[in-house]
Design an enzyme around this catalytic site. Structure first.
Site, PDB file in Angstrom:
ATOM      1  N   GLY A 173      -4.550  -4.311  -3.808  1.00  0.00           N
ATOM      2  CA  GLY A 173      -5.526  -3.268  -4.121  1.00  0.00           C
ATOM      3  C   GLY A 173      -4.734  -2.038  -4.511  1.00  0.00           C
ATOM      4  N   HIS A 174      -4.722  -1.706  -5.799  1.00  0.00           N
ATOM      5  CA  HIS A 174      -3.906  -0.593  -6.304  1.00  0.00           C
ATOM      6  C   HIS A 174      -4.835   0.535  -6.749  1.00  0.00           C
ATOM      7  CE1 HIS A 174      -0.351  -3.551  -7.200  1.00  0.00           C
ATOM      8  NE2 HIS A 174      -0.689  -3.488  -5.926  1.00  0.00           N
ATOM      9  N   ASP A 177       0.810  -1.223   0.000  1.00  0.00           N
ATOM     10  CA  ASP A 177       0.000   0.000   0.000  1.00  0.00           C
ATOM     11  C   ASP A 177       0.843   1.273   0.000  1.00  0.00           C
ATOM     12  OD1 ASP A 177      -2.221  -1.661   0.089  1.00  0.00           O
ATOM     13  OD2 ASP A 177      -2.310  -1.609   2.285  1.00  0.00           O
ATOM     14  N   LYS A 237       1.811   2.223  -4.999  1.00  0.00           N
ATOM     15  CA  LYS A 237       2.370   1.663  -6.243  1.00  0.00           C
ATOM     16  C   LYS A 237       1.440   1.934  -7.424  1.00  0.00           C
ATOM     17  CE  LYS A 237       2.468  -2.433  -4.357  1.00  0.00           C
ATOM     18  NZ  LYS A 237       2.058  -2.070  -2.984  1.00  0.00           N
ATOM     19  N   GLN A 244       2.018  -6.041  -3.233  1.00  0.00           N
ATOM     20  CA  GLN A 244       2.443  -6.134  -1.820  1.00  0.00           C
ATOM     21  C   GLN A 244       3.736  -5.306  -1.637  1.00  0.00           C
ATOM     22  OE1 GLN A 244       1.491  -9.506  -3.358  1.00  0.00           O
ATOM     23  NE2 GLN A 244      -0.490  -8.664  -2.847  1.00  0.00           N
TER      24      GLN A 244
HETATM   25  P1  GDP Z   1      -0.768   0.328  -3.518  1.00  0.00           P
HETATM   26  O1  GDP Z   1      -1.341  -0.955  -3.033  1.00  0.00           O
HETATM   27  O2  GDP Z   1       0.693   0.414  -3.262  1.00  0.00           O
HETATM   28  O3  GDP Z   1      -1.111   0.615  -4.955  1.00  0.00           O
HETATM   29  O4  GDP Z   1      -1.432   1.467  -2.642  1.00  0.00           O
HETATM   30  P2  GDP Z   1      -3.003   1.622  -2.264  1.00  0.00           P
HETATM   31  O5  GDP Z   1      -3.710   2.101  -3.462  1.00  0.00           O
HETATM   32  O6  GDP Z   1      -3.493   0.393  -1.611  1.00  0.00           O
HETATM   33  O7  GDP Z   1      -2.921   2.701  -1.123  1.00  0.00           O
HETATM   34  C1  GDP Z   1      -2.330   3.934  -1.319  1.00  0.00           C
HETATM   35  C2  GDP Z   1      -3.362   5.003  -0.983  1.00  0.00           C
HETATM   36  O8  GDP Z   1      -2.709   6.244  -0.937  1.00  0.00           O
HETATM   37  C3  GDP Z   1      -4.453   5.141  -2.025  1.00  0.00           C
HETATM   38  O9  GDP Z   1      -5.627   5.528  -1.400  1.00  0.00           O
HETATM   39  C4  GDP Z   1      -3.919   6.241  -2.933  1.00  0.00           C
HETATM   40  O10 GDP Z   1      -4.945   6.930  -3.620  1.00  0.00           O
HETATM   41  C5  GDP Z   1      -3.273   7.120  -1.913  1.00  0.00           C
HETATM   42  N1  GDP Z   1      -2.147   7.925  -2.370  1.00  0.00           N
HETATM   43  C6  GDP Z   1      -1.091   7.584  -3.141  1.00  0.00           C
HETATM   44  N2  GDP Z   1      -0.194   8.587  -3.173  1.00  0.00           N
HETATM   45  C7  GDP Z   1      -0.702   9.571  -2.393  1.00  0.00           C
HETATM   46  C8  GDP Z   1      -0.232  10.856  -1.975  1.00  0.00           C
HETATM   47  O11 GDP Z   1       0.863  11.288  -2.338  1.00  0.00           O
HETATM   48  N3  GDP Z   1      -1.034  11.572  -1.144  1.00  0.00           N
HETATM   49  C9  GDP Z   1      -2.251  11.130  -0.733  1.00  0.00           C
HETATM   50  N4  GDP Z   1      -2.984  11.921   0.052  1.00  0.00           N
HETATM   51  N5  GDP Z   1      -2.710   9.933  -1.077  1.00  0.00           N
HETATM   52  C10 GDP Z   1      -1.943   9.163  -1.880  1.00  0.00           C
HETATM   53  P1  IMO Z   2      -0.884  -4.188  -2.269  1.00  0.00           P
HETATM   54  O1  IMO Z   2      -0.424  -4.746  -3.581  1.00  0.00           O
HETATM   55  C1  IMO Z   2      -0.961  -4.520   2.055  1.00  0.00           C
HETATM   56  C2  IMO Z   2      -1.035  -8.550   3.737  1.00  0.00           C
HETATM   57  C3  IMO Z   2      -2.281  -8.970   4.480  1.00  0.00           C
HETATM   58  C4  IMO Z   2      -1.650  -9.895   5.520  1.00  0.00           C
HETATM   59  C5  IMO Z   2      -0.556 -10.582   4.732  1.00  0.00           C
HETATM   60  C6  IMO Z   2      -0.936 -11.951   4.182  1.00  0.00           C
HETATM   61  O2  IMO Z   2      -2.186  -3.478  -2.315  1.00  0.00           O
HETATM   62  O3  IMO Z   2       0.209  -3.405  -1.624  1.00  0.00           O
HETATM   63  P2  IMO Z   2      -2.491 -12.697   2.138  1.00  0.00           P
HETATM   64  O4  IMO Z   2      -3.949 -12.487   1.907  1.00  0.00           O
HETATM   65  O5  IMO Z   2      -1.614 -12.186   1.065  1.00  0.00           O
HETATM   66  O6  IMO Z   2      -2.166 -14.119   2.486  1.00  0.00           O
HETATM   67  O7  IMO Z   2      -2.179 -11.858   3.488  1.00  0.00           O
HETATM   68  O8  IMO Z   2      -0.235  -9.724   3.652  1.00  0.00           O
HETATM   69  N1  IMO Z   2      -1.251  -8.079   2.347  1.00  0.00           N
HETATM   70  C7  IMO Z   2      -1.183  -6.795   1.982  1.00  0.00           C
HETATM   71  N2  IMO Z   2      -0.998  -5.682   2.735  1.00  0.00           N
HETATM   72  N3  IMO Z   2      -1.056  -4.431   0.713  1.00  0.00           N
HETATM   73  C8  IMO Z   2      -1.210  -5.537  -0.034  1.00  0.00           C
HETATM   74  O9  IMO Z   2      -1.177  -5.499  -1.385  1.00  0.00           O
HETATM   75  C9  IMO Z   2      -1.323  -6.790   0.594  1.00  0.00           C
HETATM   76  N4  IMO Z   2      -1.504  -8.055   0.155  1.00  0.00           N
HETATM   77  C10 IMO Z   2      -1.440  -8.834   1.240  1.00  0.00           C
HETATM   78  O10 IMO Z   2      -2.926  -7.865   5.071  1.00  0.00           O
HETATM   79  O11 IMO Z   2      -1.043  -9.132   6.527  1.00  0.00           O
HETATM   80 MG    MG Z   3      -2.891  -1.621  -1.824  1.00  0.00          MG
END
Ligand code: GDP
Ligand code: IMO
Ligand code: MG
Length: 420
Positions: A39-40, A12, A15, A221
């Site tokens: 979840g991206h 998270d 990415k 991840q």
């Molecule tokens: P990922 O799994 O690495 O793709 O990240 P996620 O999408 O799960 O979580 C990142 C969160 O941060 C999302 O809600 C993005 O919209 C948000 N985000 C990413 N970059 C920024 C930033 O620079 N500022 C803010 N406020 N939100 C951001």
């Molecule tokens: P993105 O790509 C954050 C975490 C779960 C748990 C552990 C194992 O959005 O960054 P799993 O279901 O993979 O067996 O869970 O890994 N986890 C993540 N945490 N971002 C993710 O993906 C994750 N994918 C798995 O919360 O701790």
């Molecule tokens: Mg994510």
């Protein structure tokens, strides 16, 4: 040019957003590990998308998207994700390709995942998407792959065998069992829907390379969820570090041109496991703004200060050439900002995370304190426009991490980004 993009923390990191920004100059985006546990999030204009298994490049109409053989695919969920995109006017046919060698996540994998998570001890806090059990079957050489899945005769035969074995375990443990009939009801229509997307993605990627296409490999991840290098056992079940992108796609290591590491300006983690720099105050502040809730499960993410013991380790094992720091704006209101620079384990000072999770859980963070900027950065569009303490902070965290600062993100939207 082949670019690898990986998360430098516990997932998270933002990415999805950075992939979307980089896709302006890339023709192909490839996922190579993980599944719909990811979840991206991508935001542009007034639109927000959350991608789970489909590469984030799908939102750029000219981009080709590949789901490589190192991923595990829940076909019903993938079919749903594709339909959702098509309903929003995003074309996928002829643009999205799924490896015939990728393993299939079956309903019994989700039963096993949920069952293990319900045990009184040893909970990992998984996404309950069946990821661990699916990779387990792959490593045990009893998994089903996409080429089996789209062949109805083979799929029926192999499913029957697997259901028998897993149900025995589920009955013994009191976990949910499944029947072949219930699987076929949902999975056969998904197989028919997905069949046209399934192909030999290795041959395809190499062909695209020969045609001089820029390919971006989208890590899912983060480094500390890596099955080998992460905070085991509180990890996922794939190699989330840069080498996993090679094994999961078929791109050889000597074809990797650069590695981009994405990290937040602070740290978050979802699920169980030690987190030395965790801070309730940072969690409360970000949650009060509606930030840091999981894009896949909606769970509140645990939050804390930036931990450069971890990011330095991530830079080392991924070979990070360029750093993308996201969510700088999350620190805008703080008068002081702490950064973890080492750990104290009893009388010892540690500069890298220990192998033992028990030892890691006893590590105490050693912080360095930086001056805050207490100013809104979300409208800054260049490094020079940032308040001086924010510039100092970014320079310091890049130096502590040991990689070149290249991209800064100050908001979730595509335009809230600048390059150095
Ligand atoms: P990922 O799994 O690495 O793709 O990240 P996620 O999408 O799960 O979580 C990142 C969160 O941060 C999302 O809600 C993005 O919209 C948000 N985000 C990413 N970059 C920024 C930033 O620079 N500022 C803010 N406020 N939100 C951001
Ligand atoms: P993105 O790509 C954050 C975490 C779960 C748990 C552990 C194992 O959005 O960054 P799993 O279901 O993979 O067996 O869970 O890994 N986890 C993540 N945490 N971002 C993710 O993906 C994750 N994918 C798995 O919360 O701790
Ligand atoms: Mg994510």
């Amino acid at each position: 040019m082949n670019t690898f993009l990986v998360g430098a923390q516990w997932g998270d990191e933002g990415k999805g957003k950075i992939i979307d920004v980089l896709t302006e100059t890339n023709h192909v985006v490839c996922r190579a590990q993980g599944g719909n546990n990811a979840g991206h999030t991508v935001e542009f204009g007034s639109k927000k998308y959350v991608l789970h298994l489909v590469p984030s490049g799908i939102l750029r109409p000219a981009c080709i998207c590949v789901i490589g053989h190192g991923t595990v695919i829940d076909p019903v969920s993938l079919a749903q994700e594709i339909r959702g995109l098509e309903e929003k006017g995003i074309k996928t046919r002829g643009r999205l390709f799924v490896s015939d060698r990728a393993h299939v996540v079956m309903p019994y994998h989700r039963s096993l995942d949920a069952g293990r998570e319900s045990a009184a001890r040893g909970k990992i806090g998984t996404t309950k998407r069946g990821i661990g059990p699916a990779y387990n079957d792959k490593a045990s050489r009893v998994g089903l792959r996409m080429h089996d899945f789209i062949n109805e005769t083979v799929f029926r035969e192999k499913t029957g065998e697997r259901v028998k074995e897993t149900n025995e375990l589920c009955r013994l443990k009191g976990w949910k069992t499944v029947t072949p009939a219930s699987i076929f009801k949902d999975y056969l229509p998904a197989a028919r829907f997905l069949a046209p997307y399934v192909t030999d993605t290795v041959a395809m990627l190499h062909d695209l390379q020969r045609k001089k296409k820029n390919i971006l490999f989208e890590g899912a991840q983060g480094t500390f969820l890596d099955i080998d290098c992460g905070t085991y056992p509180y990890v996922t079940s794939s190699n989330t570090t840069s080498s996993g992108l090679c094994t999961g796609s078929g791109l050889p290591p000597n074809h990797v041109d650069r590695v981009v590491g994405v990290m937040k300006a602070y740290t978050t983690r979802v699920g169980e496991g030690p987190f030395p720099a965790e801070s309730q105050a940072i969690s409360d502040m970000l949650h009060a703004w509606g930030r840091e809730f999981g894009a896949t499960t909606g769970r509140a993410r645990r939050c804390g200060w930036l931990d450069t013991v971890l990011t330095r380790y991530a830079a080392m094992i991924n070979g990070i050439d360029e750093l993308a720091v996201t969510n700088l704006d999350g620190l805008d209101q703080l008068p002081e900002i702490k950064v973890c620079v080492s750990y104290k384990a009893g009388s010892r000072t540690l500069h890298s995370p220990p192998a033992s999770i028990d030892e890691f859980s006893r590590c105490k963070p050693v912080f360095k304190t930086f001056k805050g900027w207490q100013q809104d950065t979300s409208n800054c569009r260049s490094f020079g426009k940032l308040p001086p303490p924010a510039r100092s902070y970014l320079k310091a965290i890049a130096a502590l991490t040991g990689a070149r600062l290249r991209i800064v993100s100050v908001g979730p939207r595509r335009d809230q980004t600048f390059f150095l």
